[in-house]
Write a protein that holds these residues in place. Structure first.
Motif, PDB file in Angstrom:
ATOM      1  N   ARG A   1      48.638  48.455  42.828  1.00  0.00           N
ATOM      2  CA  ARG A   1      49.698  48.254  42.437  1.00  0.00           C
ATOM      3  C   ARG A   1      49.322  47.650  40.481  1.00  0.00           C
ATOM      4  O   ARG A   1      48.061  47.365  40.645  1.00  0.00           O
ATOM      5  CB  ARG A   1      50.413  47.256  42.022  1.00  0.00           C
ATOM      6  CG  ARG A   1      51.625  47.917  43.223  1.00  0.00           C
ATOM      7  CD  ARG A   1      52.271  46.582  43.801  1.00  0.00           C
ATOM      8  NE  ARG A   1      53.724  47.491  44.997  1.00  0.00           N
ATOM      9  CZ  ARG A   1      54.584  46.572  45.000  1.00  0.00           C
ATOM     10  NH1 ARG A   1      54.896  45.862  44.055  1.00  0.00           N
ATOM     11  NH2 ARG A   1      55.497  47.430  45.822  1.00  0.00           N
ATOM     12  N   ALA A   2      49.760  47.877  39.717  1.00  0.00           N
ATOM     13  CA  ALA A   2      49.815  47.311  38.424  1.00  0.00           C
ATOM     14  C   ALA A   2      50.030  46.460  37.834  1.00  0.00           C
ATOM     15  O   ALA A   2      50.745  45.441  38.635  1.00  0.00           O
ATOM     16  CB  ALA A   2      49.306  48.524  36.902  1.00  0.00           C
ATOM     17  N   ASN A   3      48.966  45.541  37.151  1.00  0.00           N
ATOM     18  CA  ASN A   3      49.081  43.818  36.779  1.00  0.00           C
ATOM     19  C   ASN A   3      49.411  43.059  37.688  1.00  0.00           C
ATOM     20  O   ASN A   3      50.591  42.302  37.692  1.00  0.00           O
ATOM     21  CB  ASN A   3      50.408  44.390  35.787  1.00  0.00           C
ATOM     22  CG  ASN A   3      50.470  45.104  34.403  1.00  0.00           C
ATOM     23  OD1 ASN A   3      49.474  45.512  34.187  1.00  0.00           O
ATOM     24  ND2 ASN A   3      51.450  46.220  34.631  1.00  0.00           N
ATOM     25  N   VAL A   4      48.407  42.750  38.407  1.00  0.00           N
ATOM     26  CA  VAL A   4      48.397  41.877  39.540  1.00  0.00           C
ATOM     27  C   VAL A   4      47.416  40.622  39.344  1.00  0.00           C
ATOM     28  O   VAL A   4      46.242  41.019  38.900  1.00  0.00           O
ATOM     29  CB  VAL A   4      48.362  43.081  41.073  1.00  0.00           C
ATOM     30  CG1 VAL A   4      48.527  41.961  42.455  1.00  0.00           C
ATOM     31  CG2 VAL A   4      49.239  44.247  41.346  1.00  0.00           C
ATOM     32  N   LEU A   5      47.574  39.748  39.996  1.00  0.00           N
ATOM     33  CA  LEU A   5      46.867  38.596  40.131  1.00  0.00           C
ATOM     34  C   LEU A   5      46.782  38.597  41.582  1.00  0.00           C
ATOM     35  O   LEU A   5      47.365  38.427  42.060  1.00  0.00           O
ATOM     36  CB  LEU A   5      47.310  37.460  38.534  1.00  0.00           C
ATOM     37  CG  LEU A   5      48.955  36.720  38.888  1.00  0.00           C
ATOM     38  CD1 LEU A   5      48.140  35.588  39.418  1.00  0.00           C
ATOM     39  CD2 LEU A   5      49.092  36.767  37.012  1.00  0.00           C
ATOM     40  N   LYS A   6      45.930  37.568  41.634  1.00  0.00           N
ATOM     41  CA  LYS A   6      45.362  37.059  42.614  1.00  0.00           C
ATOM     42  C   LYS A   6      45.473  35.474  42.464  1.00  0.00           C
ATOM     43  O   LYS A   6      44.862  35.141  41.490  1.00  0.00           O
ATOM     44  CB  LYS A   6      43.859  36.988  43.263  1.00  0.00           C
ATOM     45  CG  LYS A   6      43.235  36.604  44.010  1.00  0.00           C
ATOM     46  CD  LYS A   6      42.374  36.981  45.054  1.00  0.00           C
ATOM     47  CE  LYS A   6      42.080  38.916  45.577  1.00  0.00           C
ATOM     48  NZ  LYS A   6      40.836  38.654  45.864  1.00  0.00           N
TER      49      LYS A   6
ATOM     50  N   ARG B   1      42.721  38.013  37.642  1.00  0.00           N
ATOM     51  CA  ARG B   1      43.211  39.006  37.641  1.00  0.00           C
ATOM     52  C   ARG B   1      42.673  39.635  39.293  1.00  0.00           C
ATOM     53  O   ARG B   1      41.050  39.585  39.665  1.00  0.00           O
ATOM     54  CB  ARG B   1      42.524  39.947  36.698  1.00  0.00           C
ATOM     55  CG  ARG B   1      43.037  41.287  36.681  1.00  0.00           C
ATOM     56  CD  ARG B   1      41.797  42.225  35.713  1.00  0.00           C
ATOM     57  NE  ARG B   1      41.418  41.982  34.299  1.00  0.00           N
ATOM     58  CZ  ARG B   1      42.904  42.679  32.796  1.00  0.00           C
ATOM     59  NH1 ARG B   1      43.109  43.418  33.793  1.00  0.00           N
ATOM     60  NH2 ARG B   1      42.715  42.229  31.715  1.00  0.00           N
ATOM     61  N   ALA B   2      43.976  40.147  39.885  1.00  0.00           N
ATOM     62  CA  ALA B   2      42.576  41.090  41.043  1.00  0.00           C
ATOM     63  C   ALA B   2      42.352  42.724  40.963  1.00  0.00           C
ATOM     64  O   ALA B   2      42.869  43.523  41.370  1.00  0.00           O
ATOM     65  CB  ALA B   2      44.414  41.658  42.059  1.00  0.00           C
ATOM     66  N   THR B   3      40.728  42.260  40.731  1.00  0.00           N
ATOM     67  CA  THR B   3      40.174  43.609  40.349  1.00  0.00           C
ATOM     68  C   THR B   3      40.187  44.582  41.766  1.00  0.00           C
ATOM     69  O   THR B   3      39.586  45.477  41.541  1.00  0.00           O
ATOM     70  CB  THR B   3      39.122  42.529  40.047  1.00  0.00           C
ATOM     71  OG1 THR B   3      38.668  41.875  40.717  1.00  0.00           O
ATOM     72  CG2 THR B   3      38.989  42.430  38.741  1.00  0.00           C
TER      73      THR B   3
END
Ligand code: I3P
Length: 109
Positions: free
Chosen positions: A75-80, A68-70
């Protein structure tokens, strides 16, 4: 697994920061097949050939890590996604559930 993912390139190969002009968000139709995440311009068609551009955008996810892109809150719901060749992508999913599902599936490979 497939679905819409919007991509931002954060780091290129060898971990260098992606330069300005190539850091924009771009929407793709994503298809996870084997160890490759295809980021396609158009919707997934099971029997269609993969175009040159789509092949160029494909990401090898063997030894990649999705989290998870903490540290990214614009933006919401972004992963890394960190790949084995040190590229870093931010990928925005359509919902929290979709984001979690992509993280799970990518890390399973
Ligand atoms: C980038 C684009 C991105 C922005 C990025 C810009 O410009 O505006 O949307 O990221 O900022 O550099 P370009 O398309 O010219 O590469 P955010 O949406 O996350 O703000 P950044 O350099 O701070 O990553």
């Amino acid at each position: 697994k497939h679905g819409v993912l919007t991509r931002k390139s954060h780091a290129d190969m060898d971990g260098k920061r992606t330069p300005r002009g190539r850091r924009g968000w771009k929407k793709f139709y994503a298809v996870l097949k084997g160890m490759i995440l295809y980021l396609q311009k158009d919707e997934y068609k099971p029997d269609a050939d993969i175009s040159e551009v789509d092949l160029k955008n494909a990401v090898r996810i063997h030894h990649a890590l999705a989290t998870r892109a903490t540290d990214y809150s614009k933006r919401a719901n972004v992963l890394k996604l960190k790949t084995s060749d040190w590229r870093v992508f931010l990928l925005q999913a359509s919902s929290e559930e979709e984001m979690m599902s992509w993280i799970f599936r990518i890390n399973l490979v």
